[in-house]
Design a protein around this motif. Structure first.
Motif, PDB file in Angstrom:
ATOM      1  N   GLY A  44      40.654  41.084  20.702  1.00  0.00           N
ATOM      2  CA  GLY A  44      41.474  42.264  20.450  1.00  0.00           C
ATOM      3  C   GLY A  44      42.242  42.601  21.709  1.00  0.00           C
ATOM      4  N   PRO A  45      43.186  43.524  21.633  1.00  0.00           N
ATOM      5  CA  PRO A  45      43.903  43.908  22.845  1.00  0.00           C
ATOM      6  C   PRO A  45      42.944  44.425  23.905  1.00  0.00           C
ATOM      7  CG  PRO A  45      44.992  44.767  20.888  1.00  0.00           C
ATOM      8  CD  PRO A  45      43.663  44.235  20.446  1.00  0.00           C
ATOM      9  N   GLY A  46      43.108  43.959  25.126  1.00  0.00           N
ATOM     10  CA  GLY A  46      42.286  44.436  26.235  1.00  0.00           C
ATOM     11  C   GLY A  46      42.965  45.594  26.934  1.00  0.00           C
ATOM     12  N   MET A  47      42.206  46.608  27.291  1.00  0.00           N
ATOM     13  CA  MET A  47      42.765  47.783  27.946  1.00  0.00           C
ATOM     14  C   MET A  47      42.072  47.988  29.286  1.00  0.00           C
ATOM     15  SD  MET A  47      44.973  48.994  25.742  1.00  0.00           S
ATOM     16  CE  MET A  47      45.253  50.623  26.442  1.00  0.00           C
ATOM     17  N   LEU A  48      42.851  48.361  30.309  1.00  0.00           N
ATOM     18  CA  LEU A  48      42.274  48.709  31.601  1.00  0.00           C
ATOM     19  C   LEU A  48      43.144  49.734  32.287  1.00  0.00           C
ATOM     20  CD1 LEU A  48      43.146  46.130  34.334  1.00  0.00           C
ATOM     21  CD2 LEU A  48      43.714  45.623  31.972  1.00  0.00           C
ATOM     22  N   VAL A  49      42.558  50.414  33.260  1.00  0.00           N
ATOM     23  CA  VAL A  49      43.269  51.394  34.068  1.00  0.00           C
ATOM     24  C   VAL A  49      43.220  50.919  35.516  1.00  0.00           C
ATOM     25  CG1 VAL A  49      43.346  53.780  34.893  1.00  0.00           C
ATOM     26  CG2 VAL A  49      42.725  53.296  32.507  1.00  0.00           C
ATOM     27  N   VAL A  50      44.390  50.845  36.145  1.00  0.00           N
ATOM     28  CA  VAL A  50      44.517  50.395  37.530  1.00  0.00           C
ATOM     29  C   VAL A  50      44.796  51.603  38.405  1.00  0.00           C
ATOM     30  CG1 VAL A  50      45.797  48.908  39.096  1.00  0.00           C
ATOM     31  CG2 VAL A  50      45.433  48.192  36.721  1.00  0.00           C
ATOM     32  N   ASP A  51      44.026  51.758  39.490  1.00  0.00           N
ATOM     33  CA  ASP A  51      44.242  52.919  40.359  1.00  0.00           C
ATOM     34  C   ASP A  51      45.357  52.631  41.358  1.00  0.00           C
ATOM     35  OD1 ASP A  51      43.202  51.458  42.506  1.00  0.00           O
ATOM     36  OD2 ASP A  51      41.218  52.393  42.371  1.00  0.00           O
ATOM     37  N   ALA A  52      45.660  53.618  42.195  1.00  0.00           N
ATOM     38  CA  ALA A  52      46.789  53.510  43.114  1.00  0.00           C
ATOM     39  C   ALA A  52      46.601  52.426  44.161  1.00  0.00           C
ATOM     40  CB  ALA A  52      47.037  54.855  43.796  1.00  0.00           C
ATOM     41  N   SER A  53      45.359  52.026  44.423  1.00  0.00           N
ATOM     42  CA  SER A  53      45.092  50.983  45.415  1.00  0.00           C
ATOM     43  C   SER A  53      45.089  49.589  44.812  1.00  0.00           C
ATOM     44  CB  SER A  53      43.749  51.245  46.110  1.00  0.00           C
ATOM     45  OG  SER A  53      42.673  51.154  45.178  1.00  0.00           O
ATOM     46  N   GLY A  54      45.361  49.490  43.505  1.00  0.00           N
ATOM     47  CA  GLY A  54      45.419  48.186  42.865  1.00  0.00           C
ATOM     48  C   GLY A  54      44.084  47.651  42.401  1.00  0.00           C
ATOM     49  N   ARG A  55      43.102  48.523  42.257  1.00  0.00           N
ATOM     50  CA  ARG A  55      41.783  48.114  41.771  1.00  0.00           C
ATOM     51  C   ARG A  55      41.547  48.652  40.364  1.00  0.00           C
ATOM     52  NH1 ARG A  55      38.180  46.053  45.583  1.00  0.00           N
ATOM     53  NH2 ARG A  55      38.963  46.091  47.729  1.00  0.00           N
ATOM     54  N   ILE A  56      40.602  48.050  39.694  1.00  0.00           N
ATOM     55  CA  ILE A  56      40.297  48.443  38.320  1.00  0.00           C
ATOM     56  C   ILE A  56      39.480  49.726  38.324  1.00  0.00           C
ATOM     57  CG2 ILE A  56      39.125  47.769  36.201  1.00  0.00           C
ATOM     58  CD1 ILE A  56      39.623  44.850  37.019  1.00  0.00           C
ATOM     59  N   ASP A  57      40.003  50.749  37.659  1.00  0.00           N
ATOM     60  CA  ASP A  57      39.295  52.014  37.519  1.00  0.00           C
ATOM     61  C   ASP A  57      38.329  51.952  36.333  1.00  0.00           C
ATOM     62  OD1 ASP A  57      39.249  55.053  38.235  1.00  0.00           O
ATOM     63  OD2 ASP A  57      39.535  55.006  36.056  1.00  0.00           O
ATOM     64  N   SER A  58      38.777  51.381  35.239  1.00  0.00           N
ATOM     65  CA  SER A  58      37.946  51.205  34.050  1.00  0.00           C
ATOM     66  C   SER A  58      38.613  50.185  33.148  1.00  0.00           C
ATOM     67  CB  SER A  58      37.742  52.533  33.306  1.00  0.00           C
ATOM     68  OG  SER A  58      39.002  53.074  32.905  1.00  0.00           O
ATOM     69  N   MET A  59      37.825  49.578  32.264  1.00  0.00           N
ATOM     70  CA  MET A  59      38.414  48.616  31.333  1.00  0.00           C
ATOM     71  C   MET A  59      37.494  48.406  30.148  1.00  0.00           C
ATOM     72  SD  MET A  59      37.970  44.872  33.122  1.00  0.00           S
ATOM     73  CE  MET A  59      36.357  44.258  33.637  1.00  0.00           C
ATOM     74  N   THR A  60      38.073  47.897  29.078  1.00  0.00           N
ATOM     75  CA  THR A  60      37.306  47.574  27.881  1.00  0.00           C
ATOM     76  C   THR A  60      36.746  46.153  28.003  1.00  0.00           C
ATOM     77  OG1 THR A  60      39.223  46.668  26.725  1.00  0.00           O
ATOM     78  CG2 THR A  60      38.824  49.031  26.504  1.00  0.00           C
ATOM     79  N   PRO A  61      35.691  45.833  27.262  1.00  0.00           N
ATOM     80  CA  PRO A  61      35.129  44.479  27.323  1.00  0.00           C
ATOM     81  C   PRO A  61      36.137  43.389  26.984  1.00  0.00           C
ATOM     82  CG  PRO A  61      33.597  45.958  26.238  1.00  0.00           C
ATOM     83  CD  PRO A  61      34.880  46.722  26.412  1.00  0.00           C
ATOM     84  N   ASP A  62      37.082  43.686  26.071  1.00  0.00           N
ATOM     85  CA  ASP A  62      38.041  42.668  25.660  1.00  0.00           C
ATOM     86  C   ASP A  62      39.007  42.284  26.784  1.00  0.00           C
ATOM     87  OD1 ASP A  62      36.966  42.563  23.156  1.00  0.00           O
ATOM     88  OD2 ASP A  62      38.417  43.930  22.256  1.00  0.00           O
ATOM     89  N   ALA A  63      39.128  43.133  27.800  1.00  0.00           N
ATOM     90  CA  ALA A  63      40.048  42.825  28.900  1.00  0.00           C
ATOM     91  C   ALA A  63      39.466  41.814  29.878  1.00  0.00           C
ATOM     92  CB  ALA A  63      40.396  44.111  29.652  1.00  0.00           C
ATOM     93  N   GLU A  64      38.147  41.686  29.905  1.00  0.00           N
ATOM     94  CA  GLU A  64      37.505  40.842  30.922  1.00  0.00           C
ATOM     95  C   GLU A  64      37.914  39.379  30.802  1.00  0.00           C
ATOM     96  OE1 GLU A  64      33.037  39.929  32.717  1.00  0.00           O
ATOM     97  OE2 GLU A  64      33.316  41.329  31.039  1.00  0.00           O
TER      98      GLU A  64
END
Length: 356
Positions: A183-203
């Motif tokens: 399924g579509p993978g979702m993630l949130v990237v913070d201002a420093s370019g790191r992953i803030d959170s993500m769904t399992p499908d994004a991995e």
């Protein structure tokens, strides 16, 4: 540098075409070929999405992963010398930072903030273009203790641009795998370019897009660059870019800013065949007008109807069709549609269809 070195480098790249190497493998072979003709200890070669000029894959050597964020901040936001999008449009798509700054490297923000702390003496940048399409860009960095890149090295790299662009064009336009993400993978990237959170499908998608898998906390170049562009864009609330994983799977990346704190929401989904059609057409060195004619031919329009649709004469349409046939290697409209659409769109569709 001996002539034999340049011949060996060219043969190495040409071999990727005959061997039907993937785009990622072709990048690595081009990087190895560049080592034959120039001295550098760090490099980044990046496939580009022809529509956005954002990276869709990369081969990186010598750069630490933490340099990716400031690299793309500089490339997309800061005024500087030898920007990739400028090189891609230039009549001479190659240059060195030493020459561009007249030997005063401190004039470059990129040098002051990124290259000097990294211990660099000079940077050579190149856009691998064919016609109006840029297939990849590259940055080669000369270490401290050495002289700047020589004119002979620049000429040798320039001589490799056409064959390297042809290799990448061939690899990118070869049949690719449809996405197999659950399924579509979702993630949130913070201002420093790191992953803030993500769904399992994004991995799974991030793993496939990662050019440096030894540093899982750092984003793939394609995701990072899309996030930086979305965060800084004043003309669009969303950035969309196509990216190809190491598996050969094409994906569509959508990036949208979330607010004033610098966070960006990113969605990754399997690319549809319609997403890849522009790349397919560009792979034959077709102009924008020739691509328009092909799409109208695929709809079954006659020469007269195409002329009316594009507001040009029927004679001009016929001229375009002759050139298209020569570029694609066909002799009729039916053969053209069969080659472009049956081979690249319909057959893959049937391969991935579920029959019940």
């Amino acid at each position: 540098m001996a002539v034999d070195d340049l011949v060996r480098a060219r043969d190495r790249i040409i071999g990727t075409i005959a061997a039907e190497r993937s785009a990622g493998d072709s990048l690595c072979e081009i990087l190895a070929a560049l080592h034959e003709i120039a001295d550098f200890d760090s490099a980044a070669l990046m496939l580009t999405d022809p529509e956005t000029m954002l990276p869709s894959g990369a081969a990186v050597e010598g750069f630490p992963p933490e340099s990716c964020v400031p690299f793309w901040d500089n490339e997309l936001l800061d005024p500087d010398f030898l920007k990739f999008n400028e090189l891609a449009r230039s009549h001479d798509p190659i240059g060195t930072l030493y020459e561009a700054t007249d030997g005063d490297l401190e004039r470059s923000p990129r040098y002051r903030r990124l290259l000097a702390p990294f211990g660099a003496k000079d940077e050579l940048r190149v856009a691998f273009s064919s016609g109006t399409t840029c297939w990849a860009v590259g940055a080669l960095v000369r270490p401290a203790g050495m002289d700047p890149f020589t004119p002979e090295e620049v000429r040798a790299v320039r001589d490799l641009i056409p064959v390297a662009a042809r290799s990448l064009r061939h690899a990118v336009s070869s049949r690719s795998e449809l996405g197999v993400l659950p399924g579509p993978g979702m993630l949130v990237v913070d201002a420093s370019g790191r992953i803030d959170s993500m769904t399992p499908d994004a991995e799974e998608a991030l793993f496939d897009l990662q050019c440096c898998r030894t540093e899982p906390d750092f984003l793939p170049t394609s995701i990072l660059a899309a996030a930086v562009r979305a965060r800084s864009s004043r003309s669009s609330a969303r950035v969309a870019v196509r990216a190809r994983g190491l598996s050969g799977t094409w994906m569509k990346v959508h990036a949208s800013p979330l607010g004033d704190d610098g966070r960006v929401a990113v969605m990754i989904e399997p690319a549809r065949r319609s997403d890849l059609l522009p790349i397919l057409l560009e792979s034959y060195d077709l102009t924008a007008r020739e691509s328009e004619v092909i799409l109208l031919i695929s709809r079954g329009l006659s020469t007269k109807d195409i002329a009316a649709e594009l507001c040009i004469s029927a004679h001009t349409v016929n001229d375009h069709i002759k050139v298209i046939f020569a570029k694609v290697g066909v002799t009729s409209r039916g053969e053209l549609v069969a080659k472009l659409f049956s081979e690249h769109v319909i057959e893959p569709f049937h391969e991935h269809a579920v029959h019940v």
